[in-house]
Design a protein around this motif. Structure first.
Motif, short mmCIF file in Angstrom:
data_model
loop_
_atom_site.label_atom_id
_atom_site.label_comp_id
_atom_site.label_asym_id
_atom_site.label_seq_id
_atom_site.Cartn_x
_atom_site.Cartn_y
_atom_site.Cartn_z
N ASN A 151 -41.20 17.48 -31.35
CA ASN A 151 -40.24 17.20 -30.22
C ASN A 151 -40.57 17.27 -28.86
N LEU A 152 -40.20 16.40 -28.32
CA LEU A 152 -40.33 16.51 -26.65
C LEU A 152 -38.87 17.16 -26.02
N VAL A 153 -39.06 18.43 -25.51
CA VAL A 153 -38.17 19.14 -24.84
C VAL A 153 -38.27 19.06 -23.49
N GLU A 154 -37.04 18.93 -22.71
CA GLU A 154 -37.10 19.13 -21.28
C GLU A 154 -36.69 20.56 -20.77
N LEU A 155 -37.23 21.22 -19.95
CA LEU A 155 -37.01 22.62 -19.33
C LEU A 155 -37.12 22.26 -18.02
N LYS A 156 -36.62 23.25 -17.31
CA LYS A 156 -36.39 23.71 -16.03
C LYS A 156 -37.12 24.86 -15.64
N ILE A 157 -38.28 24.73 -14.75
CA ILE A 157 -38.79 25.79 -14.06
C ILE A 157 -37.87 26.57 -13.06
N LYS A 158 -37.43 27.92 -13.31
CA LYS A 158 -36.70 28.86 -12.48
C LYS A 158 -37.52 29.56 -11.64
N ALA A 159 -36.74 30.25 -10.66
CA ALA A 159 -37.29 31.08 -9.63
C ALA A 159 -38.04 32.32 -10.23
N ASN A 160 -37.56 32.90 -11.13
CA ASN A 160 -38.15 33.96 -11.96
C ASN A 160 -39.01 33.65 -13.38
N SER A 161 -39.19 32.23 -13.46
CA SER A 161 -40.00 32.17 -14.47
C SER A 161 -41.53 32.43 -14.51
N PRO A 162 -42.16 33.05 -15.55
CA PRO A 162 -43.61 33.13 -15.43
C PRO A 162 -44.54 32.08 -15.33
N LEU A 163 -44.09 30.92 -15.64
CA LEU A 163 -44.54 29.33 -15.30
C LEU A 163 -44.71 29.07 -13.91
N ARG A 164 -43.71 29.73 -13.06
CA ARG A 164 -43.89 29.14 -11.55
C ARG A 164 -45.27 29.37 -10.95
N ASP A 165 -45.85 28.37 -10.39
CA ASP A 165 -46.79 28.30 -9.73
C ASP A 165 -48.27 28.36 -10.69
N MET A 166 -48.11 28.16 -12.01
CA MET A 166 -49.00 28.35 -13.03
C MET A 166 -50.02 26.96 -13.07
N SER A 167 -51.16 26.89 -13.04
CA SER A 167 -51.98 25.49 -13.60
C SER A 167 -51.81 25.45 -14.96
N LEU A 168 -51.94 24.17 -15.07
CA LEU A 168 -51.87 23.44 -16.43
C LEU A 168 -53.07 23.94 -17.25
N LYS A 169 -54.24 24.11 -16.53
CA LYS A 169 -55.40 24.68 -17.25
C LYS A 169 -55.13 26.00 -18.01
N ASN A 170 -54.52 26.95 -17.15
CA ASN A 170 -53.78 28.39 -17.62
C ASN A 170 -52.69 28.42 -18.65
N PHE A 171 -52.12 27.19 -18.45
CA PHE A 171 -50.82 27.24 -19.15
C PHE A 171 -51.42 26.79 -20.77
N ARG A 172 -52.36 25.92 -20.81
CA ARG A 172 -52.93 25.41 -22.22
C ARG A 172 -53.60 26.68 -22.88
N THR A 173 -54.17 27.57 -21.97
CA THR A 173 -54.96 28.58 -22.38
C THR A 173 -54.07 29.65 -23.03
N ARG A 174 -53.02 29.88 -22.13
CA ARG A 174 -52.02 30.85 -22.62
C ARG A 174 -51.11 30.39 -23.78
N TYR A 175 -50.84 29.24 -24.05
CA TYR A 175 -49.63 28.86 -24.94
C TYR A 175 -50.06 27.93 -25.89
N GLY A 176 -51.36 27.60 -26.26
CA GLY A 176 -51.81 26.86 -27.20
C GLY A 176 -51.48 25.55 -27.38
N ASN A 177 -50.77 25.14 -28.42
CA ASN A 177 -50.52 23.86 -28.83
C ASN A 177 -49.26 23.31 -28.23
N ILE A 178 -48.63 23.96 -27.08
CA ILE A 178 -47.52 23.48 -26.24
C ILE A 178 -48.22 22.52 -25.07
N LEU A 179 -47.72 21.27 -25.25
CA LEU A 179 -48.30 20.50 -24.14
C LEU A 179 -47.46 19.96 -23.36
N VAL A 180 -47.65 20.08 -21.80
CA VAL A 180 -47.01 19.67 -20.72
C VAL A 180 -47.23 18.14 -20.58
#
Length: 450
Positions: A151-180
């Protein structure tokens, strides 16, 4: 391809625009001469004034020699008759839009009996899309591939989200098989690389199995409980289909309809559902009906401006999930940043289905288009291809394939295996491959190559 379209309304116009821009030869049949001339002057098409169900008019349009005949007038009976005549005359493929629930109960019987290739109900498909975002409350939209396995799921990055200001390199390391797969930042749309960062307010489209997506929600602290109650403004066809789905999901349902006759008919069909006769665009009335107490607010009237304004009011009341029907998408340029969440556009739903069908007929020796979705304000396409042995992409590591820019190979489905591809992975015959691209017109997997 030679394509004939009967009906120049909202859906007909979208099809003229999309199909003509992809190099198809389009003839439009439309009874209103002013409407026909306006569309001919706007798009690269030709046209004939008249009724699409007329035998003589179909012969004049050379229907016996056409590849696809599409009937999308405002009348179901005309669409069914037009498509049936076209099939008898020799059109290779025929498509009819059917909206009346009395017909949609027996679509397969009608289609097979009359020899119509495809019968589409935009309101039914829109109701299915609404149910997806109700089942997955954090998502703004959900598109499904490989029989709902990916599934391709649309989400919004909120002000208090831990994803805010995260690099996609770190995203993939942290969340594994979830691809932006896509980042939408205002009017800008990116097919991102590892060097990109996520920012507050971004709409991101992540691709994975729903099991992985649900785990991801919990990790980022954005998991929401099941939606239990829904308030719907507007008692039209989408509402009819949606109620049947919501009842299976065991939700508390209330419908507000301004037309007393429509309200009475809906109440007769669904005696166990609360149907209120009243003006659902009146803020005082919505307060009386305790709008803020509902988990989901859905605005489905026939007026876009009313749907947008009532949805914005629901947003002010902090309703958890808000769904808005909008046909004139240009209005979203005005209101899009002011609190709207999920937007449903029925004409876009049917256009995507027909585009997928047209693409699937092209270059079938290399691959088939099995799914097609337009995303991020129609700026990105997500496609699923079934790969054949004649394709030039097979058996080569992805890192050496000369893949075009602004493109992502998001997933490979190989039998029961779901593969988030890396540079060493290869595409094999009979794989199903999901591709995200800012280019349009791809009709086989080899189009991804430079």
């Amino acid at each position: 391809m030679n394509i004939i379209i009967a009906g120049g309304g909202k859906v007909g116009e979208v099809l003229c625009s999309e199909l003509s821009s992809e190099g198809n030869d389009i003839i439009l049949m439309e009874k209103n001469s002013k409407r026909l001339n306006a569309l001919i002057s706007k798009y690269d098409i030709t046209g004939i004034v008249g009724n699409g169900a007329s035998y003589d008019l179909q012969m004049e349009a050379n229907v016996p020699k056409c590849d696809i005949f599409i009937a999308v007038t405002s009348q179901d009976e005309i669409n069914i008759m037009s498509a049936t005549i076209a099939k008898k005359l020799g059109a290779k493929y025929t498509i009819a839009r059917v909206r009346n629930p009395e017909y949609t109960k027996h679509l397969d019987f009608l289609r097979e009996s009359l020899g119509i290739t495809m019968m589409i109900t935009p309101e039914l498909e829109s109701a299915k899309d609404i149910m997806k975002v109700i089942k997955y409350p954090t998502a703004l939209s959900v598109e499904s591939f490989a029989n709902n396995r990916v599934n391709l799921v649309e989400l919004k990055i909120k002000a208090n989200s831990p994803l805010r200001d995260m690099s996609l390199k770190n995203f993939r390391t942290r969340y594994g098989n979830i691809l932006v797969a896509i980042i939408q930042r205002g009017d800008e749309v990116l097919i991102p690389s590892g060097d990109d960062f996520l920012k507050e307010g971004d709409h991101i489209f992540v691709v994975s199995s729903l099991k992985e997506v649900n785990k991801f929600y919990k990790l980022v602290g954005d998991h929401r409980a099941k939606m239990k109650s829904v308030l719907i403004v507007g008692g039209g066809r989408i509402t009819y289909y949606l109620i049947n789905m919501l009842k299976e999901y065991k939700m508390d349902i209330k419908v507000i309809e301004n037309d007393p006759e429509k309200a009475r008919e809906l109440s007769d069909v669904f005696p166990d559902i609360m149907v209120i006769h009243g003006d659902g665009t009146d803020q005082e009335f919505l307060e009386e009906e305790r709008l803020e107490a509902y988990d989901v607010f859905i605005s489905l009237t026939g007026v876009d401006e009313e749907n947008i304004i009532t949805s914005l009011y629901a947003s002010q009341k902090n309703v958890k999930k808000i769904v808005t029907k909008v046909n004139r998408t240009l209005l979203l340029k005005i209101f899009g940043t002011m609190g709207l969440q999920t937007v449903i556009t029925p004409k876009r739903v049917i256009a995507n289905s027909i585009l997928q069908f047209v693409r699937s007929l092209m270059n079938t020796s290399v691959s088939n288009v099995e799914a097609l979705f337009r995303l991020a304000d129609n700026q990105v396409e997500a496609l699923q291809f079934k790969v054949k042995e004649t394709s030039r992409v097979i058996n080569k590591p992805l890192e050496i394939l000369p893949i075009k820019n602004h493109l992502l190979i998001a997933y490979i489905i190989r039998g029961k295996k779901l593969i988030v591809p890396g540079g060493q992975d290869v595409i094999k015959p009979n794989d199903h491959v999901i591709v995200i691209t800012k280019e349009k017109k791809y009709d086989d997997i080899d189009d991804i190559l430079k």
